[in-house]
Design an enzyme around this catalytic site. Structure first.
Site, PDB file in Angstrom:
ATOM      1  CB  SER A   1      35.042  -3.829  19.926  1.00 45.74           C
ATOM      2  OG  SER A   1      35.045  -3.063  18.751  1.00 45.74           O
TER       3      SER A   1
ATOM      4  CD1 TRP B   1      26.315 -13.795  23.987  1.00 50.39           C
ATOM      5  CD2 TRP B   1      25.721 -15.702  22.974  1.00 50.39           C
ATOM      6  NE1 TRP B   1      26.990 -14.828  24.599  1.00 50.39           N
ATOM      7  CE2 TRP B   1      26.638 -16.005  24.012  1.00 50.39           C
ATOM      8  CE3 TRP B   1      25.217 -16.747  22.199  1.00 50.39           C
ATOM      9  CZ2 TRP B   1      27.057 -17.310  24.286  1.00 50.39           C
ATOM     10  CZ3 TRP B   1      25.636 -18.041  22.470  1.00 50.39           C
ATOM     11  CH2 TRP B   1      26.535 -18.315  23.501  1.00 50.39           C
TER      12      TRP B   1
ATOM     13  CG  LEU C   1      51.294 -18.833  25.478  1.00 49.65           C
ATOM     14  CD1 LEU C   1      51.908 -17.434  25.569  1.00 49.65           C
ATOM     15  CD2 LEU C   1      50.924 -19.141  24.021  1.00 49.65           C
TER      16      LEU C   1
ATOM     17  CG  ASP D   1      37.053  -7.163  13.137  1.00 52.72           C
ATOM     18  OD1 ASP D   1      36.136  -7.963  12.843  1.00 52.72           O
ATOM     19  OD2 ASP D   1      36.912  -5.932  13.070  1.00 52.72           O
TER      20      ASP D   1
ATOM     21  CG  HIS E   1      33.735 -17.237  11.985  1.00 50.67           C
ATOM     22  ND1 HIS E   1      34.230 -15.973  12.229  1.00 50.67           N
ATOM     23  CD2 HIS E   1      32.383 -17.081  11.852  1.00 50.67           C
ATOM     24  CE1 HIS E   1      33.227 -15.094  12.253  1.00 50.67           C
ATOM     25  NE2 HIS E   1      32.105 -15.742  12.015  1.00 50.67           N
TER      26      HIS E   1
HETATM   27  C1  FPP Z   1      35.395 -11.361  14.114  1.00 52.86           C
HETATM   28  O1  FPP Z   1      35.357 -11.267  12.704  1.00 52.86           O
HETATM   29  C2  FPP Z   1      35.675 -12.747  14.483  1.00 52.86           C
HETATM   30  C3  FPP Z   1      34.876 -13.525  15.270  1.00 52.86           C
HETATM   31  C4  FPP Z   1      33.600 -13.048  15.850  1.00 52.86           C
HETATM   32  C5  FPP Z   1      35.217 -14.942  15.554  1.00 52.86           C
HETATM   33  C6  FPP Z   1      36.667 -15.195  15.824  1.00 52.86           C
HETATM   34  C7  FPP Z   1      36.889 -16.656  15.993  1.00 52.86           C
HETATM   35  C8  FPP Z   1      37.900 -17.351  15.432  1.00 52.86           C
HETATM   36  C9  FPP Z   1      38.985 -16.755  14.638  1.00 52.86           C
HETATM   37  C10 FPP Z   1      37.997 -18.801  15.704  1.00 52.86           C
HETATM   38  C11 FPP Z   1      38.984 -18.963  16.798  1.00 52.86           C
HETATM   39  C12 FPP Z   1      38.709 -20.152  17.596  1.00 52.86           C
HETATM   40  C13 FPP Z   1      39.324 -20.393  18.774  1.00 52.86           C
HETATM   41  C14 FPP Z   1      39.043 -21.655  19.489  1.00 52.86           C
HETATM   42  C15 FPP Z   1      40.257 -19.437  19.401  1.00 52.86           C
HETATM   43  P1  FPP Z   1      34.010 -10.794  12.025  1.00 52.86           P
HETATM   44  O2  FPP Z   1      33.169 -11.989  11.785  1.00 52.86           O
HETATM   45  O3  FPP Z   1      33.363  -9.731  12.852  1.00 52.86           O
HETATM   46  O4  FPP Z   1      34.546 -10.211  10.689  1.00 52.86           O
HETATM   47  P2  FPP Z   1      33.886  -9.032   9.819  1.00 52.86           P
HETATM   48  O5  FPP Z   1      34.130  -7.760  10.592  1.00 52.86           O
HETATM   49  O6  FPP Z   1      34.664  -9.082   8.551  1.00 52.86           O
HETATM   50  O7  FPP Z   1      32.435  -9.337   9.641  1.00 52.86           O
END
Ligand code: FPP
Length: 252
Positions: A195, A68, A130, A19, A36
């Protein structure tokens, strides 16, 4: 003292809620998608570290059932990132002996992404290193509902007696079937909640929350999480005295 001595006992299975990507990007005046993208580097680091240390399984929460409802542009950029990451990383994962599996409701993903996931899973299926689970379009409640449906279908067909449904049978119908429950959940981004991640499997998991944003999660942060775990006394409902004389249900 060896480099890993202070990190023992190690978790067999680590789950991570990644997060803080959006906030990391906002702090830099960047689009959320840049956060991301930056979040891929800590993913690589965690895979490398888990493989190096001999952690058996790593489960990453990449996209929830609820994600989504984010803006269409962000959803599209995340789906593009998953496609790109699988395409780019699968050889390296294979070379490291990682066995990759995607958990979640994959039927709602694009046909192209579904095909790419299936190919990556097939390519790494026989690897004995792993076990890496990526949760995409995953929700803990969805997982429990789909398991209930699977068991109900088996009961209706006469293959399974209602009285035969027990915890082991239910767990075997969940997405993490065949894996030990996570011993440690790490959540970055300063939030202290589950969550809707792995609701069944986190029953006895140690919870570690840290304030750093996911793109900032580095080897030092990872070692701190392992050090936290190493200090926990896991009792699984028993007393402390009992636990000192016994091993846990899964030897931990
Ligand atoms: C939550 O942070 C993160 C996500 C919804 C996306 C996580 C995805 C990645 C790290 C890419 C990984 C890819 C692979 C293939 C494993 P947020 O956007 O909710 O952050 P915020 O709370 O600061 O808004």
């Amino acid at each position: 003292m060896s480099r890993n001595a202070t990190l023992a006992p190690l978790p067999r299975h680590i789950a991570i809620t990644m997060d803080g990507n959006g906030r990391w990007a906002a702090e830099r005046g960047l689009a959320r998608s840049a956060g991301h993208k930056a979040g891929l580097e800590p993913v690589r680091l965690c895979v490398r570290e888990c493989a190096r240390l001999g952690v058996e399984a790593l489960t990453l929460f990449a996209f929830s059932s609820e994600n989504w409802s984010r803006p269409a542009e962000e959803v599209a950029s995340l789906m593009g990132l998953f496609l790109e990451a699988i395409d780019r990383e699968v050889s390296d994962l294979d070379n490291r002996g990682v066995c990759l599996r995607v958990i979640g409701d994959r039927r709602v993903l694009s046909v192209r992404l579904q095909a790419q996931i299936a190919a990556a899973e097939q390519r790494t299926a026989n690897n004995s290193g792993l076990k890496l689970q990526i949760a995409v379009s995953y929700g803990g409640r969805w997982d429990i509902v789909q398991a209930a449906r699977t068991l109900a279908t088996r009961c209706l067909s006469g293959e399974l007696a209602v009285a035969a449904i027990d915890e082991d049978c239910f767990a075997a119908a969940l997405e993490l079937a065949g894996l030990a429950d996570p011993d440690l959940l790490i959540r970055t981004g300063a939030e202290r909640r589950i969550s809707n991640f792995l609701l069944w499997n986190l029953a006895y998991t140690e919870l570690y929350f840290c304030d750093c944003l996911w793109p900032e999660f580095d080897a030092r942060e990872f070692a701190q999480a392992l050090a936290f775990f190493a200090q926990r006394e896991r009792r699984f409902g028993r007393t402390s005295a009992q636990q000192r004389g016994l091993s846990g249900p899964r030897g931990s």
